[in-house]
Structure formats: structure tokens, C-alpha cells
Design an enzyme around this catalytic site. Structure first.
Site, mmCIF file in Angstrom:
data_model
loop_
_atom_site.group_PDB
_atom_site.id
_atom_site.type_symbol
_atom_site.label_atom_id
_atom_site.label_comp_id
_atom_site.label_asym_id
_atom_site.label_seq_id
_atom_site.Cartn_x
_atom_site.Cartn_y
_atom_site.Cartn_z
ATOM 1 N N TRP A 231 65.555 -19.444 1.529
ATOM 2 C CA TRP A 231 65.201 -18.029 1.546
ATOM 3 C C TRP A 231 65.571 -17.458 2.918
ATOM 4 O O TRP A 231 65.659 -18.192 3.905
ATOM 5 C CB TRP A 231 63.709 -17.839 1.271
ATOM 6 C CG TRP A 231 62.785 -18.481 2.282
ATOM 7 C CD1 TRP A 231 62.240 -19.729 2.207
ATOM 8 C CD2 TRP A 231 62.323 -17.911 3.508
ATOM 9 N NE1 TRP A 231 61.466 -19.977 3.312
ATOM 10 C CE2 TRP A 231 61.493 -18.881 4.131
ATOM 11 C CE3 TRP A 231 62.523 -16.700 4.160
ATOM 12 C CZ2 TRP A 231 60.863 -18.661 5.356
ATOM 13 C CZ3 TRP A 231 61.901 -16.475 5.388
ATOM 14 C CH2 TRP A 231 61.079 -17.444 5.964
ATOM 15 N N GLU B 194 55.203 -18.718 16.286
ATOM 16 C CA GLU B 194 56.494 -19.017 15.673
ATOM 17 C C GLU B 194 57.649 -18.532 16.549
ATOM 18 O O GLU B 194 58.713 -19.161 16.604
ATOM 19 C CB GLU B 194 56.584 -18.361 14.293
ATOM 20 C CG GLU B 194 55.564 -18.833 13.269
ATOM 21 C CD GLU B 194 55.920 -20.184 12.651
ATOM 22 O OE1 GLU B 194 57.002 -20.704 12.949
ATOM 23 O OE2 GLU B 194 55.094 -20.708 11.876
ATOM 24 N N GLU C 143 62.916 -23.096 10.964
ATOM 25 C CA GLU C 143 61.722 -22.503 11.551
ATOM 26 C C GLU C 143 61.994 -21.097 12.093
ATOM 27 O O GLU C 143 61.101 -20.247 12.103
ATOM 28 C CB GLU C 143 61.206 -23.398 12.679
ATOM 29 C CG GLU C 143 60.571 -24.698 12.219
ATOM 30 C CD GLU C 143 59.134 -24.510 11.771
ATOM 31 O OE1 GLU C 143 58.505 -23.540 12.218
ATOM 32 O OE2 GLU C 143 58.648 -25.326 10.981
ATOM 33 N N HIS D 51 60.855 -17.982 10.227
ATOM 34 C CA HIS D 51 59.434 -17.647 10.102
ATOM 35 C C HIS D 51 59.047 -16.495 11.029
ATOM 36 O O HIS D 51 58.441 -15.508 10.610
ATOM 37 C CB HIS D 51 58.567 -18.874 10.405
ATOM 38 C CG HIS D 51 58.843 -20.037 9.506
ATOM 39 N ND1 HIS D 51 58.339 -21.299 9.747
ATOM 40 C CD2 HIS D 51 59.571 -20.148 8.369
ATOM 41 C CE1 HIS D 51 58.746 -22.116 8.795
ATOM 42 N NE2 HIS D 51 59.494 -21.441 7.950
ATOM 43 N N GLU E 225 52.575 -29.719 12.165
ATOM 44 C CA GLU E 225 53.126 -29.104 10.957
ATOM 45 C C GLU E 225 52.086 -29.007 9.849
ATOM 46 O O GLU E 225 52.058 -28.034 9.091
ATOM 47 C CB GLU E 225 54.348 -29.889 10.476
ATOM 48 C CG GLU E 225 55.536 -29.844 11.429
ATOM 49 C CD GLU E 225 56.266 -28.508 11.416
ATOM 50 O OE1 GLU E 225 55.801 -27.547 10.773
ATOM 51 O OE2 GLU E 225 57.324 -28.421 12.055
ATOM 52 N N THR F 216 49.898 -26.097 10.650
ATOM 53 C CA THR F 216 50.595 -24.850 10.352
ATOM 54 C C THR F 216 50.588 -24.565 8.852
ATOM 55 O O THR F 216 50.403 -23.424 8.430
ATOM 56 C CB THR F 216 52.039 -24.930 10.869
ATOM 57 O OG1 THR F 216 52.020 -25.307 12.230
ATOM 58 C CG2 THR F 216 52.745 -23.609 10.738
ATOM 59 N N ASP G 228 57.440 -24.232 3.700
ATOM 60 C CA ASP G 228 58.368 -24.820 4.669
ATOM 61 C C ASP G 228 57.653 -25.810 5.578
ATOM 62 O O ASP G 228 58.145 -26.906 5.851
ATOM 63 C CB ASP G 228 58.995 -23.725 5.535
ATOM 64 C CG ASP G 228 60.258 -23.134 4.928
ATOM 65 O OD1 ASP G 228 60.642 -23.550 3.819
ATOM 66 O OD2 ASP G 228 60.850 -22.248 5.567
ATOM 67 N N GLU G 229 56.492 -25.400 6.063
ATOM 68 C CA GLU G 229 55.762 -26.249 7.004
ATOM 69 C C GLU G 229 55.324 -27.553 6.331
ATOM 70 O O GLU G 229 55.332 -28.614 6.955
ATOM 71 C CB GLU G 229 54.536 -25.499 7.558
ATOM 72 C CG GLU G 229 54.830 -24.165 8.221
ATOM 73 C CD GLU G 229 55.620 -24.280 9.513
ATOM 74 O OE1 GLU G 229 56.047 -25.393 9.880
ATOM 75 O OE2 GLU G 229 55.817 -23.244 10.172
ATOM 76 N N HIS H 87 58.313 -29.836 6.255
ATOM 77 C CA HIS H 87 58.563 -30.394 7.584
ATOM 78 C C HIS H 87 57.508 -31.434 7.955
ATOM 79 O O HIS H 87 57.812 -32.451 8.578
ATOM 80 C CB HIS H 87 58.582 -29.270 8.620
ATOM 81 C CG HIS H 87 59.699 -28.293 8.407
ATOM 82 N ND1 HIS H 87 59.686 -27.015 8.930
ATOM 83 C CD2 HIS H 87 60.863 -28.403 7.715
ATOM 84 C CE1 HIS H 87 60.806 -26.389 8.581
ATOM 85 N NE2 HIS H 87 61.533 -27.213 7.844
#
Length: 399
Positions: free
Chosen positions: A92, A137, A175, A178, A228, A231, A260-261, A264
Site C-alpha cells: 500500500w 515514525e 516503515e 507510516h 515492533e 508498535t 505492517d508492524e 516486521h
């Protein structure tokens, strides 16, 4: 990357195997760490405003055989770590969630007005937490330089083809979206003072950060695993709160960032899992070391040029809203104890077994000690704090 830090060094004043609580394991590190003591204020800890004394004496303590171990894991990293990245074409992008500037002017401005209508109902204290998340971020340059300081895995040329270097650069690129997305959304909302936010970002990147990991990848990957997951939890909670406040688009944004976090987190946790397999004692000692020093929030040097205790105040709001709390910290520790099967870990030396006992028994102590921190946080919250990010309004007291 986002929030995470729990108890001050005074609260970690228990002993283990008759040792001072800041005793270091010589097999893991050959330098003397100097822990900075900070008062117990909130569930997310406290730190003086910049400038500040470093947590540790910077030292390259990783012996050559452990540097070689990471080189020997390059094939494994290619097969088991790099797949956690997504091809750019499948990722995205911030524009997917924002008003489309290619539309005719009237349609574009209609989309901006709709965004502002949705954000009009967001409470001020929620905005404080969202801004703090976004600022964290936006300090991404510091995080990439942190990973590139780790011996054995750094990107030596800036464009190295090794899997560790590829991971660092591609993780940074993922990252980076974000902060871009959250910053643009907040800018279009008209609800926040962007100049003060931008100053805070500049101060934060300029101040730097000290995670207590020096140049040791064992410590570094333990830190990133915890960070992570924290987050992931924090952005997930902001997603829930934004939905409750009437902004489903922002809820989807925060939920997407959280996803996403989580991905990761899985990558970094898998690295630690592998280290526990191939070098169990040193990996276990690294986990103990980071737990004794506590995992600190990346933005603990947060400063807007006005409030010398900005991070403390932001932390109180996050704690009170339930975005990130000390119980979350303890939950994360218990999660990794189970995921890494630390209680069943075998092949440890005597010192490694001592570290195992310490880590596996730590979460209940954190929960108990946190009762004091909660009371401190409640008292601090009752005093009220003016946040420059929201035009000097009170972001703590919300009646």
C-alpha cells in the site's frame, strides 16, 4: 516503530543470584554499562529532555566468532527473513488513503472536507497520542542508522547486496510510509499545529537515541522484536479508538500500519528464535540484559522546544487512554517467553540458566511494581498539561 518503555531503573532494584541488578554477563559484553536512573512517573517511563547522558559506553564487544556466526546465517536470512518483506508493487502507499489531488478541484476539496468532518470528533487526548505515534515514525533516519551500527549485519557500503543489508534498507522503506501517511492525514485534518509538530520531529532526529544495545546484534534484535510488537499493539489500539470516535478511514489507516508492524515483529522474532537455536546461552543473556535495562521507547528524547518533559506527558496520555500500558509491556514479555519457548530452552550454561530463570519470572514482578507507577501517572494526569501539538490545549484532562 513506536512506543515502549516501562519501568525506571529504580524499580528494577531486585537482585538475581546475589548479583547487583546492573551486573553484566561477561560472555555477552566486555564493556561497563552505565544505567541512567530516572524517576518513576508513568507506565511508559520517563527521561530527561535533550541533551542527555548516554545509556552505555559505546563499545564493539562482539567477538570475531560471533561476527562470523552472523555471516554464516546469511543464506538462512535470505530464505527466512527477506520473505517477510513485500514487493513494492504489492505494498500500500499513503496516497491510497488520502484525498486524490488528480481529481478536479471541487472533488478534491470535497474529499478534504469529508476528512475534516470525520476528524472533527476526535478527542484532543486521542490527537496527542496519534501525533506522538506519528512523530516517532518520522524519526526513521535514526532507526536505520541504529541497525547499521550493529556488528556483523550492517550495510557496509550503503548498497550492499547481502541479506542483512537488504533487510535494513527494505524495512526502512516500508516503515517510511507510516510517518508519511499519518503526517499528511493530520495536516489535512486542520486539528493540529503542524509547525510545532515539525519542530518536535527536527529536535528528535537531531537529539538522537540510545537504545542500550551498543553495536551488538544480539541485543539489537531483541530490542526490535519487543519494539515492533509494542508498535503493533499501540497502532491497533489507536485504530480501535478512531473507529469509536467516528473516523473509519483513520481506523483503517492505523490498522494497516499495525499490520505492517506485526509482519516486521515476526521477522525480528524469527531472528532471535534462530539465535536461541544456534547460540542459546549468548542469546539468552542478551534477552536478560535488555530486560534488566528495560526496553525504551524510540522517541524518549521527544522535545518541542517548550516542554522539557514532553515524553513524560505524552506517556501519561497513552497510559490513561489504554493505547500502551505497563500491562502491555508485561504481556509482550510473556508473549515472547512463550514464542521463544524460553522456559524449555536447553543447552544453556549455568549463567545462561540463571538468565533464563530471571527472564521467565520477570513479568509478575513488573505487574506488581507497576501499581506504584499507575498511581504516579494518575496524580500527574490530574494536574493538566498543555500540548503545543494541539495549540496549547489540555491533552491530559478530558472531562
Amino acid at each position: 516503530m513506536q512506543t515502549f518503555s516501562c519501568l525506571s531503573t529504580q524499580t528494577l532494584a531486585w537482585t538475581h543470584r546475589g548479583q547487583d541488578p546492573i551486573h553484566l554477563n561477561p560472555r555477552l559484553l566486555n564493556s561497563t554499562f552505565m544505567l541512567r536512573s530516572s524517576p518513576l512517573v508513568s507506565a511508559v517511563s520517563t527521561t530527561p529532555p535533550p541533551p542527555s547522558t548516554p545509556l552505555i559506553n559505546t563499545h564493539h564487544s562482539l567477538p570475531p566468532d560471533q561476527v562470523e556466526l552472523f555471516k554464516s546465517l546469511e543464506s538462512w536470512a535470505s530464505q527466512c527473513v527477506l520473505p517477510f518483506l513485500k514487493p513494492v508493487e504489492q505494498c500500500w502507499q499513503p496516497q491510497n488513503f488520502l484525498p486524490d489531488p488528480t481529481l478536479p478541484f471541487d472533488e478534491f476539496t470535497d474529499q478534504v472536507r469529508a476528512l475534516q468532518d470525520r476528524t472533527a470528533g476526535l478527542p484532543d487526548d486521542y490527537l496527542v497520542v496519534l501525533v506522538g505515534d506519528m512523530i516517532t515514525e518520522e524519526a526513521l533516519p535514526t532507526y536505520q542508522s541504529f541497525l547499521n551500527r550493529l556488528d556483523g549485519v550492517r550495510d557496509e557500503t550503503g548498497a550492499s547486496l547481502g541479506p542483512w543489508a537488504q533487510w535494513i534498507r527494505a524495512w526502512t522503506a516500508e516503515e517510511n510510509r507510516h510517518g508519511d501517511l499519518l503526517r499528511t492525514y493530520l495536516y489535512l485534518s486542520g486539528r493540529v499545529d503542524m509547525e510545532m509538530i515539525e519542530r518536535t520531529i527536527q529536535y528528535l532526529i537531531g537529539a538522537g537515541m540510545d537504545f542500550g544495545t551498543e553495536h551488538n546484534p544480539y541485543l539489537g534484535f531483541v530490542y526490535t522484536s519487543f519494539q515492533e510488537r509494542a508498535t503493533f499493539i499501540s497502532h491497533g489500539n489507536t485504530a480501535r479508538l478512531s473507529k469509536e470516535s467516528g473516523d473509519p478511514v483513520l481506523a483503517r489507516i492505523c490498522g494497516t500500519v499495525a499490520s505492517d508492524e506485526k509482519r516486521h515483529e515476526n521477522a525480528y522474532a524469527k531472528i532471535v528464535e534462530k539465535l536461541l537455536e544456534v547460540d542459546p546461552t549468548v542469546a539468552m543473556l542478551a534477552i536478560e540484559d535488555m530486560m534488566r535495562k528495560r526496553i525504551r521507547m524510540p522517541a524518549h528524547m521527544m522535545f518541542d522546544g517548550r516542554d522539557p518533559h514532553l515524553f513524560d506527558h505524552f506517556s501519561v496520555v497513552a497510559q490513561r487512554l489504554g493505547v500502551y500500558t505497563a500491562n502491555d509491556y508485561a504481556d509482550i514479555l510473556e508473549f515472547f517467553i512463550e514464542r521463544w519457548k524460553l522456559e524449555k530452552l536447553e543447552g544453556l550454561t549455568g549463567e545462561g540458566k540463571g538468565a533464563q530463570d530471571f527472564v521467565c519470572g520477570l513479568a509478575p514482578r513488573i505487574r506488581k511494581l507497576q501499581e506504584l507507577a499507575d498511581e504516579k501517572a494518575r496524580k500527574k494526569a490530574s494536574s493538566g498539561v498543555e500540548f503545543s501539538w494541539i495549540f496549547g490545549k489540555d491533552g491530559v484532562n478530558q472531562d
